[in-house]
Design an enzyme around this catalytic site. Structure first.
Site, PDB file in Angstrom:
ATOM      1  CD  GLU A 281      30.355  64.862  36.645  1.00 21.12           C
ATOM      2  OE1 GLU A 281      29.340  65.346  36.235  1.00 21.12           O
ATOM      3  OE2 GLU A 281      30.642  64.643  38.007  1.00 21.12           O
TER       4      GLU A 281
ATOM      5  NE  ARG B 137      39.003  38.320  32.550  1.00 17.95           N
ATOM      6  CZ  ARG B 137      39.958  38.924  32.046  1.00 17.95           C
ATOM      7  NH1 ARG B 137      41.025  38.152  31.832  1.00 17.95           N
ATOM      8  NH2 ARG B 137      40.195  40.121  31.890  1.00 17.95           N
TER       9      ARG B 137
ATOM     10  CE  LYS C 248      44.360  29.333  31.563  1.00 19.39           C
ATOM     11  NZ  LYS C 248      43.860  30.560  30.870  1.00 19.39           N
TER      12      LYS C 248
HETATM   13  C1  R5P Z   1      40.335  32.206  31.068  1.00 14.18           C
HETATM   14  O1  R5P Z   1      39.758  31.127  31.345  1.00 14.18           O
HETATM   15  C2  R5P Z   1      40.113  32.715  29.749  1.00 14.18           C
HETATM   16  O2  R5P Z   1      39.406  31.859  29.261  1.00 14.18           O
HETATM   17  C3  R5P Z   1      41.243  33.171  28.871  1.00 14.18           C
HETATM   18  O3  R5P Z   1      41.941  32.125  28.820  1.00 14.18           O
HETATM   19  C4  R5P Z   1      42.218  34.248  30.116  1.00 14.18           C
HETATM   20  O4  R5P Z   1      41.351  35.331  30.448  1.00 14.18           O
HETATM   21  C5  R5P Z   1      43.021  34.782  28.914  1.00 14.18           C
HETATM   22  O5  R5P Z   1      43.972  35.567  29.827  1.00 14.18           O
HETATM   23  P1  R5P Z   1      45.480  35.951  29.535  1.00 14.18           P
HETATM   24  O6  R5P Z   1      45.493  36.426  27.968  1.00 14.18           O
HETATM   25  O7  R5P Z   1      45.880  36.885  30.157  1.00 14.18           O
HETATM   26  O8  R5P Z   1      46.106  34.572  29.368  1.00 14.18           O
END
Ligand code: R5P
Length: 284
Positions: free
Chosen positions: A36, A91, A184
């Site tokens: 802790e 996120r 993407k």
């Molecule tokens: C997602 O929309 C974020 O802007 C990043 O593109 C994402 O968190 C990147 O994650 P990773 O490196 O795992 O592809």
């Protein structure tokens, strides 16, 4: 006014202290045998505006922030500003599936309990600021990242997805170069797909800019796409370098020339300081 840096953000606290000419409060901290966290503020901060700087990643740093906030409150701070260079859990900002939490909201609720103002950097989505019941603002790391990239003779800034387009555009204005974006689709936490697209990258130095590099999947796919289009050098730059698992290997294998992140999360890739982006938001 005093600045207190938590374990995760001592660097930024020191930078802010130098830049604003505000003293750092002396603290002592340790871990109890059961792990802790213990902390004591050694300076008399009663009646003072106290700025606590702490990234909330990984999880132990969240507890440390709560302990710091309570210590400042108990010591009679007049005002508490919490600076969160990287706001973890941002996120999970919605219930993607029934039964899920809104983790960003859970975090914001707790942090708001002992904060008069919160400042964070490039949150994944700006609307998470509304989750705080206290005043919350964000600042952008893009001008600082762009200043670094300007030295690399960048011809084009690329956003790896539409969500990152505004950031790429902002950087391209500072660097004075072109910008473009990729399309993407995220399949799951580890897998993404990038739609092939015509890119004007032949023989060019390209910087891909994103808010976060986590597994590196997004950047690696984008690098591969750029290499297919004949890019000369590909630089990847992010605000928050989480570099989870084999991210670095993925990026280097994909052919990246340099990895750049700010120091919101400290690593050997933290080549850009975040304090200059935060300082204008601190009321002295
Ligand atoms: C997602 O929309 C974020 O802007 C990043 O593109 C994402 O968190 C990147 O994650 P990773 O490196 O795992 O592809």
């Amino acid at each position: 006014m005093y600045i207190i840096g938590g374990t995760a953000s001592k660097n930024t606290a020191e930078d802010l202290s130098k830049e604003l000419k505000v003293p750092l409060a002396n603290t002592i901290s340790k871990r109890f045998p059961d792990d802790e966290f213990y902390l004591r503020i050694m300076d008399d901060i009663s009646g003072e505006h106290v700025v606590i700087v702490q990234t909330t990643y990984p999880d132990p740093n969240i507890i440390e922030l709560f302990i710091l906030q309570n210590a400042a409150e108990e010591a009679g701070a007049k005002k508490i500003t919490v600076v969160i260079p990287y706001f973890g859990y941002a996120r999970q900002d919605t219930k993607f599936k029934e039964g899920e939490p809104i983790s960003a909201k859970a975090m914001a609720n707790l942090i708001s309990l002992s904060a008069d103002k919160v400042i964070t950097v490039d949150p994944h989505k700006e609307y998470i600021l509304d989750f705080f019941s206290t005043s919350a603002v964000s600042c952008s790391a893009i001008p600082e990242l762009a200043k670094y990239l300007k030295e690399k003779e960048i011809d084009m800034v690329l956003a790896p997805d539409k969500g990152a387009l505004e950031r790429a555009k902002e950087a391209s204005k500072i660097i004075k170069c072109n910008f473009d974006y990729m399309e993407k689709t995220r399949i799951d936490g580890e897998t993404i797909e990038i739609k092939p697209k015509k890119l004007d990258a032949q023989n060019k130095n390209v910087a891909i800019i994103d808010d976060i590099i986590s597994t590196g999947g997004t950047m690696a796919k984008s690098i591969q796409e750029l290499k297919k289009h004949g890019a000369k050098n590909v630089f990847v730059a992010c605000t928050h370098g989480l570099f989870a698992g084999g991210a670095i290997k993925k990026l280097t294998t994909a052919g990246c020339s340099e990895i750049i992140s700010t120091d919101t999360i400290q690593s050997k890739f933290s080549k850009v300081k975040i304090a200059p982006a935060i300082s204008p938001f601190l009321d002295k």
